[in-house]
Design a protein around this motif. Structure first.
Motif, PDB file in Angstrom:
ATOM      1  N   GLN B 107       0.989  -1.087  -0.320  1.00 45.40           N
ATOM      2  CA  GLN B 107       0.143  -0.014  -0.126  1.00 45.40           C
ATOM      3  C   GLN B 107       0.598   1.600  -0.089  1.00 45.40           C
ATOM      4  OE1 GLN B 107      -3.581   0.309   2.648  1.00 45.40           O
ATOM      5  NE2 GLN B 107      -4.082  -1.934   2.729  1.00 45.40           N
ATOM      6  N   VAL B 110       2.479   1.486  -3.582  1.00 44.86           N
ATOM      7  CA  VAL B 110       1.426   2.204  -4.109  1.00 44.86           C
ATOM      8  C   VAL B 110       1.324   3.795  -4.649  1.00 44.86           C
ATOM      9  CG1 VAL B 110      -0.973   2.560  -5.019  1.00 44.86           C
ATOM     10  CG2 VAL B 110      -0.004  -0.267  -4.639  1.00 44.86           C
ATOM     11  N   GLN B 111       1.166   4.043  -2.819  1.00 44.86           N
ATOM     12  CA  GLN B 111       1.499   5.662  -2.772  1.00 44.86           C
ATOM     13  C   GLN B 111       2.729   6.532  -3.787  1.00 44.86           C
ATOM     14  OE1 GLN B 111      -0.480   4.710   1.369  1.00 44.86           O
ATOM     15  NE2 GLN B 111      -1.057   7.026   0.958  1.00 44.86           N
ATOM     16  N   LEU B 112       3.924   5.764  -2.811  1.00 44.40           N
ATOM     17  CA  LEU B 112       5.279   6.377  -3.408  1.00 44.40           C
ATOM     18  C   LEU B 112       5.499   6.575  -4.285  1.00 44.40           C
ATOM     19  CD1 LEU B 112       6.498   6.159   0.001  1.00 44.40           C
ATOM     20  CD2 LEU B 112       5.468   8.548  -0.378  1.00 44.40           C
ATOM     21  N   ASN B 113       5.233   5.088  -5.236  1.00 45.41           N
ATOM     22  CA  ASN B 113       5.415   5.008  -6.731  1.00 45.41           C
ATOM     23  C   ASN B 113       6.977   5.087  -6.501  1.00 45.41           C
ATOM     24  OD1 ASN B 113       3.621   5.417  -8.450  1.00 45.41           O
ATOM     25  ND2 ASN B 113       4.342   7.469  -9.042  1.00 45.41           N
ATOM     26  N   VAL B 157       3.002   1.828 -10.854  1.00 44.08           N
ATOM     27  CA  VAL B 157       1.386   2.933 -10.688  1.00 44.08           C
ATOM     28  C   VAL B 157       1.544   3.788 -10.933  1.00 44.08           C
ATOM     29  CG1 VAL B 157      -0.092   3.691  -9.703  1.00 44.08           C
ATOM     30  CG2 VAL B 157       0.656   0.777  -9.338  1.00 44.08           C
TER      31      VAL B 157
END
Lengths: 264, 198
Positions: B107, B110-113, B157
């Motif tokens: 997770q 996904v937020q930080l790439n 992402v």
């Protein structure tokens, strides 16, 4: 911050109603509480709260410049409790954008939901209640993924046991959250149950039904909420427990809240 | 390949000439010479046909070779990791592709790439060594890869900012142009092959 989501296999089970009432009960206890409407395909929370929000979660998912602060509506002044809400848009075009979202947009949506979660946590929220779309919509699953507890709401008189069981087997088994069943609008033989207390005959029937659910779904029934005529009469016009905090329905929601908090 | 005279009467004359061999050797030799000449002509025509077919096959192989080389070059020019774009496209992917103990780490990714183990550890509140192990596990699962130059783990992402939106649009146009030029180039090659056949 702990997150509790309300989900169901079919629509019309009372997820939004239960979410809003639970959020209200928690806020009345002094917990800073947010309710997020992730039911993008059938948004109803705005009607329940009696407001029209211009900036919604839909906008947050598509606009990288928006933050949680831009979409949260405060009810602190109105109800004198630390209750906040972020709504799903009722704009038909924006609802369509969610349905048509491609793979990349779904990635961005997930990322922004995770960011919103962190933002709420950083801003001192104690609880976030999520109202999801029924079934296995992608945006619902995004909400379930970040939840600490999930309430699967079943309307006792009409639910698809095989469909629900299939969803529980395939989806809920993957979730990290504590999962419970909430039986809503349980119709008793003696209607309405006096003061919200089941008669001994009704209690036996309810317990039998709860056991069936537990055996079939392999999930605990956290509460069975009777079908109250007063609640049905008021429908989706307001948050019932705000207006009638002493009503047995509100007591049931309080018990549900206590049981959920105990399990978290 | 069958060698046969182009005149159907020849068979009969050949048979007759064979029968008359003891009587007329000269006539027999003349007939034999005619038959051989006819057979040679037929063989020459057939060889010319085969030669033409070989030329056509060579032209087709050449077009295929050029096309393969061209597509290989294009593939080599693509950014590394493009194949893994879309590894995590939704919450369902988070649940299905990663085991429970790796989901919090995923997770954050996904937020930080892209992030180092220390950066992830700061977000999850777990130790750097544990997060490093989790990142490596996610790498082995094919969900993350490691940037060679920085050592950071990367997830594919995309967060689209306004400038990236413009970049994306440009990339899309370039991709469309590339596809058009590829199509044109292959059509040219096919035309060349057709011309060679004619």
């Amino acid at each position: 911050m702990k997150i509790i989501s309300f989900h169901s296999y079919k629509g019309g089970t009372g997820k939004t109603h239960l979410s809003a009432n639970l959020a209200t009960i928690l806020a009345r206890k002094g917990f800073k509480t947010a309710i997020l409407d992730l039911d993008f395909r059938g948004p109803n929370l705005q009607t329940l709260c009696g407001i029209e929000s211009e900036v919604t979660i839909n906008d947050l998912l598509f606009d990288p410049d928006l933050t949680g602060q831009d979409i949260l509506v405060s009810f602190e002044d109105q109800y004198k409790i630390p209750l906040f809400a972020a709504f799903a848009s009722t704009d038909f075009r924006k609802m369509g954008d969610i349905v048509r979202a491609d793979k990349k947009q779904r990635q961005r949506s997930l990322k922004r939901i995770l960011r919103l979660r962190d933002e709420l946590s950083e801003n001192g929220f104690d609880y976030t209640i999520i109202d999801t779309s029924p079934g296995v919509q992608m945006e619902s699953i995004d909400g379930l993924v970040i939840s600490d507890a999930t309430c699967l709401v079943l309307k006792a008189d009409d639910f698809d046991i095989s469909g629900t069981k299939s969803m529980v087997t395939q989806l809920y088994s993957l979730l990290d959250s504590k999962n419970y069943v909430v039986l809503n609008r349980v119709v008793a033989e003696t209607c309405p149950p006096e003061e919200g207390v089941w008669s001994s005959a009704d209690l036996k029937l309810v317990e039998k039904f709860e056991k069936t659910i537990k055996d079939e779904m392999r999930m605990d029934v956290i509460t069975s909420i009777p079908c109250f005529c007063e609640v049905a009469r008021e429908g989706s016009r307001n948050i019932f427990s705000l207006k009638h905090p002493e009503h047995p329905f509100s007591q049931y929601i309080e018990k549900l809240g206590n049981a959920l908090l105990k399990g978290l | 390949m069958t060698i046969r005279p182009n005149n159907s009467d020849t068979d009969e004359s050949f048979a007759n000439s064979s029968r008359s061999k003891p009587d007329n050797t000269l006539q027999y030799m003349i007939n034999l010479q005619k038959d051989l000449k006819t057979a040679a002509d037929s063989l020459r025509l057939e060889l010319l046909g085969i030669h033409k077919e070989i030329e056509e096959i060579k032209a087709t192989v050449s077009v295929l070779k050029d096309s393969i080389e061209y597509l290989c070059d294009r593939k080599a020019l693509e950014k590394p990791g493009d194949d893994t774009v879309g590894a995590i496209t939704s919450g369902l992917d988070l649940l299905q592709k990663a085991p429970q103990h790796l989901r919090r780490t995923l997770q954050v990714m996904v937020q930080l790439n892209s992030a180092t183990a220390s950066q992830v550890a700061r977000r999850t509140g777990k130790s750097r060594s544990l997060e490093s192990d989790y990142l490596n596990q996610l790498e082995r699962l094919g969900i993350l890869s490691r940037k060679d130059d920085t050592g950071k783990h990367v997830i594919f992402v995309h967060e689209r900012t306004r400038s990236e939106e413009a970049d994306e649009e440009n990339e899309e146009n370039e991709r469309n142009n590339d596809e058009d030029s590829t199509r044109e180039k292959i059509q040219q090659m096919q035309q060349t092959a057709r011309d060679a056949r004619q």
